[in-house]
Structures are given as structure tokens and as C-alpha cells.
Design an enzyme around this catalytic site. Structure first.
Site, PDB file in Angstrom:
ATOM      1  N   CYS A  70      73.476 -49.471   5.595  1.00 56.96           N
ATOM      2  CA  CYS A  70      72.067 -49.894   5.546  1.00 56.96           C
ATOM      3  C   CYS A  70      71.161 -48.912   6.274  1.00 56.96           C
ATOM      4  O   CYS A  70      69.951 -48.875   6.004  1.00 56.96           O
ATOM      5  CB  CYS A  70      71.902 -51.315   6.075  1.00 56.96           C
ATOM      6  SG  CYS A  70      72.679 -51.653   7.643  1.00 56.96           S
ATOM      7  N   HIS A  71      71.721 -48.071   7.143  1.00 61.39           N
ATOM      8  CA  HIS A  71      70.890 -47.057   7.817  1.00 61.39           C
ATOM      9  C   HIS A  71      70.382 -46.008   6.837  1.00 61.39           C
ATOM     10  O   HIS A  71      69.433 -45.297   7.133  1.00 61.39           O
ATOM     11  CB  HIS A  71      71.674 -46.391   8.964  1.00 61.39           C
ATOM     12  CG  HIS A  71      72.880 -45.641   8.532  1.00 61.39           C
ATOM     13  ND1 HIS A  71      74.101 -46.261   8.326  1.00 61.39           N
ATOM     14  CD2 HIS A  71      73.065 -44.332   8.263  1.00 61.39           C
ATOM     15  CE1 HIS A  71      74.986 -45.355   7.940  1.00 61.39           C
ATOM     16  NE2 HIS A  71      74.375 -44.175   7.894  1.00 61.39           N
TER      17      HIS A  71
END
Length: 184
Positions: free
Chosen positions: A127-128
Site C-alpha cells: 500500500c506504500h
């Protein structure tokens, strides 16, 4: 109900905690509080140990991908977003809008942001690598951790330790410089 195993460990981005059933990794918790490990024997613990090894290899710049049995939970939309997010290659980013379009919801950027925020497998499902259009967007581990992870991928090696940066300027969403490259 499955027996759960968990393992906490220190990493370059802080204390992490992984949790697994005997068959699947089910959670990677960032900024994990101090807690005793559970179920130190059995297959779930082996999955936790392997997750720890792979995550540390990633954070030390020795690994780009994860090979772990995972259980993705959530609504159908959340699972679709997480599966699409898992396809973002090391070193690239995608915007919330890109992910929304990839799951057939072109106006669903905010819903994608919520699904990213609910990601139980941070780092393993990257998700980064999801950014806003022209900004970094949010991250459950904090924006400083997100910057550090994007810089790790841009450099191919760990950047300066978190908290030691002299400037507050984030890297561009694709890493160090140039045009943002996206998967979708």
C-alpha cells in the site's frame, strides 16, 4: 477457529508484528506494541518466522518480492483492490485513481483509499506504492515511513534511518526524480 501464531520484531521502520494461521499469513502490523509472541510451535509460527525473514530482507534491500501464503479478507471490493495493489511492481507507484479504474470503479478513488487504509498485510501487499495524484497520500505507518519505503525502492538499498532526514522534502512518488511511473 484457526489457532493463531504471532511474532513481534524490530525492523528499520520500527516494531512489526506478524500473525498467521497454520496455513496463511493474515496480518502485518506496523508500529506494533510490545506483546509476547504466541504459539511458538507449529506451522503458523513457521509462517511467521518466514514472514519476518522476508520482510527484513525487503527492508534491508535484499529482496523485492514476497513469497508467502496469505489470506486476503474484507469485502469483495477491498479484496479486489488489495489484489490489484499486490501487482504494483517494486519501484513503481499507482495512484488511488489508477487502482479504482483497475477494479472497474473509475470514480472510486476515496473508496480505494479506505481499502488501502484497511490493508491487513502492509509491506507484503504494498500500500506504500499507492500515491495521490501529485502527492504521497496517506499511510498507516505514517508519511515518514511511506517516504522511507519509496526511497528504499528508488535507491535499491536502505536510505538514511527514519528520523535522521535533514529535510522534510519527500521523494517524488516514483522515487528520486523524473516523471511518475505507474503500472496501470
Amino acid at each position: 477457529m484457526d489457532t493463531l501464531s504471532s511474532l513481534s520484531f524490530d525492523s528499520p521502520v520500527g516494531r512489526l508484528r506478524v500473525t498467521a494461521t497454520p496455513e496463511h499469513l493474515i496480518e502485518v502490523k506496523l508500529n506494533a506494541p510490545e506483546m509476547p509472541d504466541s504459539a511458538p510451535e507449529g506451522s503458523g509460527h513457521r509462517i511467521c518466522e518466514e514472514a519476518r525473514r522476508q520482510i527484513l530482507g525487503f527492508l534491508e534491500g535484499r529482496r523485492r518480492n514476497f513469497d508467502l501464503p496469505m489470506r486476503i479478507v474484507g469485502s469483495r471490493f477491498q479484496r479486489d483492490v488489495l489484489r490489484s495493489m499486490a501487482k504494483i511492481p517494486f519501484g513503481l507507484t499507482a495512484t488511488y485513481g489508477d487502482l479504482a479504474r483497475s477494479v472497474g470503479e473509475p470514480g472510486g478513488s476515496r473508496a480505494v483509499g479506505a481499502a488501502c487504509g484497511a490493508n491487513p498485510l502492509a509491506l507484503v501487499i504494498p500500500c506504500h506504492r499507492v500515491v495521490g495524484k501529485g502527492n504521497l497520500g496517506g499511510f498507516g505507518g505514517g508519511v515518514e515511513m511511506k517516504r522511507w519505503l519509496l526511497e528504499l525502492e528508488a535507491l535499491g538499498r536502505p536510505p538514511k534511518p527514519m528520523g535522521s532526514r535533514q529535510d522534510d522534502k519527500p521523494p517524488s512518488p516514483n522515487g528520486i526524480d523524473g516523471e511518475q511511473q505507474t503500472l496501470f
